[in-house]
Design an enzyme around this catalytic site. Structure first.
Site, PDB file in Angstrom:
ATOM      1  N   GLY A  54      -8.397  21.492  14.612  1.00  0.00           N
ATOM      2  CA  GLY A  54      -8.749  22.615  15.468  1.00  0.00           C
ATOM      3  C   GLY A  54      -7.533  23.450  15.817  1.00  0.00           C
ATOM      4  O   GLY A  54      -6.419  22.948  15.907  1.00  0.00           O
ATOM      5  N   SER A  55      -7.756  24.748  15.995  1.00  0.00           N
ATOM      6  CA  SER A  55      -6.670  25.629  16.430  1.00  0.00           C
ATOM      7  C   SER A  55      -6.426  25.453  17.929  1.00  0.00           C
ATOM      8  O   SER A  55      -7.169  24.789  18.630  1.00  0.00           O
ATOM      9  CB  SER A  55      -7.024  27.081  16.098  1.00  0.00           C
ATOM     10  OG  SER A  55      -7.135  27.245  14.695  1.00  0.00           O
ATOM     11  N   GLY A  56      -5.343  26.057  18.397  1.00  0.00           N
ATOM     12  CA  GLY A  56      -4.966  25.934  19.801  1.00  0.00           C
ATOM     13  C   GLY A  56      -3.787  25.016  20.030  1.00  0.00           C
ATOM     14  O   GLY A  56      -3.349  24.833  21.165  1.00  0.00           O
ATOM     15  N   HIS A  57      -3.254  24.429  18.928  1.00  0.00           N
ATOM     16  CA  HIS A  57      -2.125  23.496  19.034  1.00  0.00           C
ATOM     17  C   HIS A  57      -0.846  24.080  18.429  1.00  0.00           C
ATOM     18  O   HIS A  57       0.099  23.358  18.133  1.00  0.00           O
ATOM     19  CB  HIS A  57      -2.455  22.186  18.322  1.00  0.00           C
ATOM     20  CG  HIS A  57      -3.714  21.543  18.786  1.00  0.00           C
ATOM     21  ND1 HIS A  57      -3.929  21.185  20.107  1.00  0.00           N
ATOM     22  CD2 HIS A  57      -4.858  21.209  18.120  1.00  0.00           C
ATOM     23  CE1 HIS A  57      -5.135  20.642  20.220  1.00  0.00           C
ATOM     24  NE2 HIS A  57      -5.714  20.660  19.029  1.00  0.00           N
ATOM     25  N   LYS A 105      -5.150  13.766  12.077  1.00  0.00           N
ATOM     26  CA  LYS A 105      -5.061  13.252  13.445  1.00  0.00           C
ATOM     27  C   LYS A 105      -6.345  12.499  13.765  1.00  0.00           C
ATOM     28  O   LYS A 105      -7.427  12.894  13.332  1.00  0.00           O
ATOM     29  CB  LYS A 105      -4.848  14.390  14.450  1.00  0.00           C
ATOM     30  CG  LYS A 105      -3.587  15.190  14.207  1.00  0.00           C
ATOM     31  CD  LYS A 105      -3.250  16.118  15.359  1.00  0.00           C
ATOM     32  CE  LYS A 105      -4.348  17.050  15.787  1.00  0.00           C
ATOM     33  NZ  LYS A 105      -4.857  17.945  14.723  1.00  0.00           N
ATOM     34  N   ASP A 110     -12.285  15.376  12.786  1.00  0.00           N
ATOM     35  CA  ASP A 110     -11.271  15.538  11.744  1.00  0.00           C
ATOM     36  C   ASP A 110     -11.400  14.453  10.688  1.00  0.00           C
ATOM     37  O   ASP A 110     -11.367  14.727   9.486  1.00  0.00           O
ATOM     38  CB  ASP A 110      -9.860  15.477  12.360  1.00  0.00           C
ATOM     39  CG  ASP A 110      -9.494  16.733  13.134  1.00  0.00           C
ATOM     40  OD1 ASP A 110     -10.365  17.604  13.304  1.00  0.00           O
ATOM     41  OD2 ASP A 110      -8.334  16.843  13.568  1.00  0.00           O
ATOM     42  N   HIS A 219      -6.725  18.122  23.899  1.00  0.00           N
ATOM     43  CA  HIS A 219      -7.904  18.978  24.044  1.00  0.00           C
ATOM     44  C   HIS A 219      -8.392  18.944  25.499  1.00  0.00           C
ATOM     45  O   HIS A 219      -9.498  19.377  25.789  1.00  0.00           O
ATOM     46  CB  HIS A 219      -9.040  18.514  23.123  1.00  0.00           C
ATOM     47  CG  HIS A 219      -8.628  18.347  21.709  1.00  0.00           C
ATOM     48  ND1 HIS A 219      -8.267  17.129  21.179  1.00  0.00           N
ATOM     49  CD2 HIS A 219      -8.495  19.246  20.715  1.00  0.00           C
ATOM     50  CE1 HIS A 219      -7.929  17.289  19.911  1.00  0.00           C
ATOM     51  NE2 HIS A 219      -8.053  18.557  19.606  1.00  0.00           N
TER      52      HIS A 219
END
Length: 331
Positions: A54-57, A105, A110, A219
């Site tokens: 996921g994006s945001g990291h 991860k 994932d 998250h």
């Protein structure tokens, strides 16, 4: 919500285009996907390395694409695993004929989606191996995870496995060294504030002005304890001690230290934390080989940090110091 964005539902697409525009000689987007790749991918005769999530990291994971690290990164929506078909496109883009290695991860989505993509690739004759990173010592099971979560230690897997692949190693050799990193890396984090997913428009959780949360996930998953905010020295001590209760690091052992900011923590505070971490390790007779301080795996604009310790031997030290041309990890 205050963010420098356009359409909240198109932040990942906009980010990917802007990232590639910043490094046009190094990166490319695979058409009609959210897969970012090395400009020269696939590299013939080299094991391809693929990661994502996921994006945001950011800068994880696309910031770690480049010679010496990843060949491709697959970007999901914010805090959402990329779909199997997107991961499959990443595998194909990284395949230089020597197999593809996946760094995953340990989040349920994932793992499922990367494994499904690996099956699709193998059906087309691409040999695939993987490692699942689970360095977070905070909790055993969480809202996104069966078992331990994968956090900032993943970046060290990217670096070391990437260097091994760049050296011309076989797929099995890359897997061996990645497994070795996962066996020897541990992390622990904490937060002062939440991040806000753009499409949601409000913080993922709330902490009072005088509260912090120990062991929180990247998250915003629950940690192990909410308590009154403590000093940097007290926070460093708690994070390090929790790592030491989980892994044996004998006196004289060399380690790599990563002090990772979660998105809204000034470097000043990270360096203050590092000062105490270094003193704690010195008092335990632990030798620090190399230290990384900065933002390596974030959680949008979460204020907080994580501490990662990796036990290293001569092989891992050599691979850590090998050249990297990734925008977010230059050696």
């Amino acid at each position: 919500m205050k963010k420098i964005i356009n359409n909240p539902n198109e932040v990942v697409q906009d980010m990917v285009q802007g990232l590639v525009a910043a490094y046009p000689s190094k990166l490319k987007v695979i058409p009609e996907t959210l897969v970012i790749a090395r400009k020269d991918a696939p590299v013939e005769g080299k094991v391809g390395l693929v990661s994502g999530g996921g994006s945001g990291h950011e800068p994880a994971h696309a910031g770690y694409i480049g010679k010496g690290m990843l060949d491709c990164a697959v970007a999901g929506e914010v805090f959402t695993s990329p779909t199997p078909d997107q991961v499959f496109e990443g595998i194909k883009a990284a395949d230089g004929g020597k197999g593809v290695f996946l760094v995953i991860k340990n989040y349920t989505g994932d793992v499922l989606n990367f494994e499904m993509a690996a099956e699709l690739a193998e059906a087309e004759g691409i040999q695939v191996e993987k490692v699942i990173v689970n360095d977070d010592v905070a909790v055993e099971d969480s809202s996104f995870t069966t078992g331990r979560r994968g956090i900032a230690g993943t970046v060290l897997v990217h670096k070391i496995a990437g260097a091994m692949a760049e050296s011309g190693a076989s797929l099995q050799e890359v897997k061996r060294v990645a497994d070795k990193v996962v066996a020897n890396v541990r992390s622990m984090g904490m937060a002062l504030t939440s991040g806000t997913v753009p499409a949601a428009g409000k913080p993922s959780f709330q902490l009072e002005d005088n509260e912090m949360e120990i062991g929180i996930g990247i998250h915003g998953e629950p940690g192990i304890e909410r308590k009154h905010i403590a000093s940097a020295d007290e926070i460093a001590t708690e994070l390090v001690e929790r790592i030491f209760t989980d892994i044996d690091i004998p006196k004289g052992q060399e380690v790599v230290v990563m002090i990772n900011g979660l998105g809204a923590t000034p470097e000043m505070e990270l360096f203050i934390l590092n000062k105490k971490v270094q003193n704690l390790l010195k008092d335990k007779g632990i030798e620090v080989f190399q230290t990384f301080v900065g933002e390596y795996m974030t959680s949008l604009e979460m204020a907080g940090c994580s501490v990662t310790l990796l036990k290293v031997d001569d092989e891992l030290k050599s691979l850590l110091q090998a050249p990297s041309e990734a925008p977010a990890f230059r050696n």
